[in-house]
Design an enzyme around this catalytic site. Sequence first.
Site, PDB file in Angstrom:
ATOM      1  N   ASP A  16     -28.935  -7.736 -49.218  1.00  0.00           N
ATOM      2  CA  ASP A  16     -30.235  -7.192 -48.988  1.00  0.00           C
ATOM      3  C   ASP A  16     -30.685  -6.384 -49.931  1.00  0.00           C
ATOM      4  O   ASP A  16     -31.608  -5.713 -49.730  1.00  0.00           O
ATOM      5  CB  ASP A  16     -30.864  -7.163 -47.657  1.00  0.00           C
ATOM      6  CG  ASP A  16     -31.395  -7.987 -46.657  1.00  0.00           C
ATOM      7  OD1 ASP A  16     -31.858  -9.255 -47.212  1.00  0.00           O
ATOM      8  OD2 ASP A  16     -31.465  -7.804 -45.544  1.00  0.00           O
ATOM      9  N   LYS A  70     -29.806  -8.530 -55.186  1.00  0.00           N
ATOM     10  CA  LYS A  70     -29.146  -9.190 -56.046  1.00  0.00           C
ATOM     11  C   LYS A  70     -30.135 -10.397 -56.353  1.00  0.00           C
ATOM     12  O   LYS A  70     -30.396 -10.595 -57.831  1.00  0.00           O
ATOM     13  CB  LYS A  70     -27.972  -9.854 -55.475  1.00  0.00           C
ATOM     14  CG  LYS A  70     -26.880  -8.672 -54.842  1.00  0.00           C
ATOM     15  CD  LYS A  70     -25.681  -9.115 -54.350  1.00  0.00           C
ATOM     16  CE  LYS A  70     -25.819  -9.880 -53.132  1.00  0.00           C
ATOM     17  NZ  LYS A  70     -26.305  -8.940 -51.959  1.00  0.00           N
ATOM     18  N   THR A  71     -30.644 -11.175 -55.657  1.00  0.00           N
ATOM     19  CA  THR A  71     -31.468 -12.337 -55.985  1.00  0.00           C
ATOM     20  C   THR A  71     -32.682 -11.870 -56.540  1.00  0.00           C
ATOM     21  O   THR A  71     -33.298 -12.538 -57.419  1.00  0.00           O
ATOM     22  CB  THR A  71     -31.671 -13.201 -54.872  1.00  0.00           C
ATOM     23  OG1 THR A  71     -30.315 -13.553 -54.282  1.00  0.00           O
ATOM     24  CG2 THR A  71     -32.355 -14.712 -55.138  1.00  0.00           C
ATOM     25  N   HIS A 125     -22.013 -13.265 -48.587  1.00  0.00           N
ATOM     26  CA  HIS A 125     -21.056 -12.589 -48.668  1.00  0.00           C
ATOM     27  C   HIS A 125     -19.764 -13.363 -49.009  1.00  0.00           C
ATOM     28  O   HIS A 125     -18.736 -13.029 -49.815  1.00  0.00           O
ATOM     29  CB  HIS A 125     -20.754 -11.452 -47.597  1.00  0.00           C
ATOM     30  CG  HIS A 125     -19.503 -10.444 -47.700  1.00  0.00           C
ATOM     31  ND1 HIS A 125     -19.478  -9.633 -48.768  1.00  0.00           N
ATOM     32  CD2 HIS A 125     -18.298 -10.571 -47.011  1.00  0.00           C
ATOM     33  CE1 HIS A 125     -18.302  -9.127 -48.466  1.00  0.00           C
ATOM     34  NE2 HIS A 125     -17.663  -9.588 -47.454  1.00  0.00           N
TER      35      HIS A 125
HETATM   36  P1  GDP Z   1     -30.135  -9.974 -51.861  1.00  0.00           P
HETATM   37  O1  GDP Z   1     -29.656 -10.384 -50.256  1.00  0.00           O
HETATM   38  O2  GDP Z   1     -29.075  -8.574 -52.273  1.00  0.00           O
HETATM   39  O3  GDP Z   1     -30.117 -11.164 -52.421  1.00  0.00           O
HETATM   40  O4  GDP Z   1     -31.221  -9.579 -51.731  1.00  0.00           O
HETATM   41  P2  GDP Z   1     -32.813 -10.221 -51.829  1.00  0.00           P
HETATM   42  O5  GDP Z   1     -32.996  -9.947 -53.526  1.00  0.00           O
HETATM   43  O6  GDP Z   1     -32.980 -11.227 -51.135  1.00  0.00           O
HETATM   44  O7  GDP Z   1     -33.731  -8.897 -51.565  1.00  0.00           O
HETATM   45  C1  GDP Z   1     -33.856  -8.643 -49.987  1.00  0.00           C
HETATM   46  C2  GDP Z   1     -35.278  -8.006 -49.702  1.00  0.00           C
HETATM   47  O8  GDP Z   1     -35.684  -6.577 -50.291  1.00  0.00           O
HETATM   48  C3  GDP Z   1     -36.523  -8.914 -49.972  1.00  0.00           C
HETATM   49  O9  GDP Z   1     -37.341  -8.726 -49.029  1.00  0.00           O
HETATM   50  C4  GDP Z   1     -36.895  -8.320 -51.438  1.00  0.00           C
HETATM   51  O10 GDP Z   1     -38.222  -8.590 -51.536  1.00  0.00           O
HETATM   52  C5  GDP Z   1     -36.821  -6.611 -51.139  1.00  0.00           C
HETATM   53  N1  GDP Z   1     -36.547  -6.119 -52.192  1.00  0.00           N
HETATM   54  C6  GDP Z   1     -35.876  -6.441 -53.358  1.00  0.00           C
HETATM   55  N2  GDP Z   1     -35.874  -5.374 -54.402  1.00  0.00           N
HETATM   56  C7  GDP Z   1     -36.873  -4.552 -53.974  1.00  0.00           C
HETATM   57  C8  GDP Z   1     -37.478  -3.622 -54.711  1.00  0.00           C
HETATM   58  O11 GDP Z   1     -36.985  -3.037 -55.571  1.00  0.00           O
HETATM   59  N3  GDP Z   1     -38.427  -2.664 -53.760  1.00  0.00           N
HETATM   60  C9  GDP Z   1     -38.579  -3.283 -52.549  1.00  0.00           C
HETATM   61  N4  GDP Z   1     -39.857  -2.766 -52.002  1.00  0.00           N
HETATM   62  N5  GDP Z   1     -38.181  -4.127 -52.000  1.00  0.00           N
HETATM   63  C10 GDP Z   1     -37.082  -5.128 -52.870  1.00  0.00           C
HETATM   64 MG    MG Z   2     -29.491 -13.129 -52.397  1.00  0.00          MG
END
Ligand code: GDP
Ligand code: MG
Length: 393
Positions: free
Chosen positions: A17, A20-21, A82
């Site tokens: 979260d 990354k994606t 993970h």
């Molecule tokens: P991952 O698990 O690392 O791949 O995380 P995701 O890319 O799926 O992002 C997790 C959540 O954080 C999602 O709801 C995204 O929309 C949100 N998110 C990602 N980047 C940002 C950002 O720069 N700002 C905000 N406010 N939300 C973000």
């Molecule tokens: Mg992801």
Amino acid sequence: MQPRKVHVNVGTIGHIDHGKTTLTAAILAVQAHKGLAEPKKYADIAKGGTRRDETKTVTIAAAHVRYETDTRTYAHTDCPGHADYVKNMITGASQMDGAVLLISAVDGPMPQTREHVLLARQVGIEHLVVFVNKVDLVSDTELLDLIELETRDLLTRYGFAGDAVPFVRGNAKGALDHPGDPAFSACITELMDALDAHVPAPVRLVDKPLLLAVEGVYSIEGLGTVVTGLIEQGKVAAGDKVELLGSGDAVETVVTGVEAFHRPLAVAEAGLNVGVRLRGVKADQVQRGHVLVAPKSIRPRARFRAEVYALRKDEGGRHTPFFSGYKPQFFLRTTDVTGVVTMPAGVEMVMPGDNARVEVNLDRPIALEAGSRFAIREGGKTVGSGVVSEVLE
Ligand code: GDP
Ligand code: MG
């Protein structure tokens, strides 16, 4: 003519979260806006795809995307979960020359941040760029400074040059939603510049020292001994001084001929299956599992530290954990060697599906070095996967 762009493999790592994606999709969106990528939806990246590691045993969910900068082409890996990151890094299914470490400005470093940093270190990913994400949610810049400090400290503790690692602050979500607006895309441009500048171009396989894992040995009347196998790295030509390494002393010799597809070759490079004729070597001095290498480039070793992943039951792995004293076979290149596994202090056992840092003592030394990958087998069945993190002695 334009010189060809250098190719570099990277990927996103970091706690769940932290973005990354979203960042992966944002890079594609911004680079697509510059004509340097094809955009791809967040949902399509998040789905990943599955691929198997080199030993065709571990299935890993991962998305692979491509984008360019002015000087480079990048292949970029993003894993959904993970466990997929752990498997990907240990098996080297998509080997990274450098990685973008995501840190959420809201949370700072978290447990999976630590685990990924440590794993990156263990498997030899030497170059990181940190993207402090979600800065839109944090108005206090002192807090951002604090997170940066804490992250640099973490990196230093795990063996990276924490003070030299570039940090980029940004809002990946904003860049994804507004790729054409410089106010939002600037952080991606800054990240691309940091990757270009900080992740060195990888040494090409053909530029590394020769390494050929011997698969077959033939005695040919009047021609001497010929070994066959795949050139994993480097190149070989008639006249080259080489070493044959088994478990004992190196046999020094000279290449008197190289052929592929029954044709003599002036020089053969990494990726080619070849026969190599060796001067003065007797057929009983060499066998499958030995390696033909550039002199003094690698040594036979018995003890090493490694990062291992134990396959789950449904991946064909063990049904029970293993403990210190576990004695499986280690399959490296073309050879199987028995070895004893010792657990680190504080770890009692490794359950199927777990990863661990262990020490291994092989029954006989074989040519290995940090970064060498192996399969762990019991009776010819693969139950784990690993990578040498450090050679001992
Ligand atoms: P991952 O698990 O690392 O791949 O995380 P995701 O890319 O799926 O992002 C997790 C959540 O954080 C999602 O709801 C995204 O929309 C949100 N998110 C990602 N980047 C940002 C950002 O720069 N700002 C905000 N406010 N939300 C973000
Ligand atoms: Mg992801």
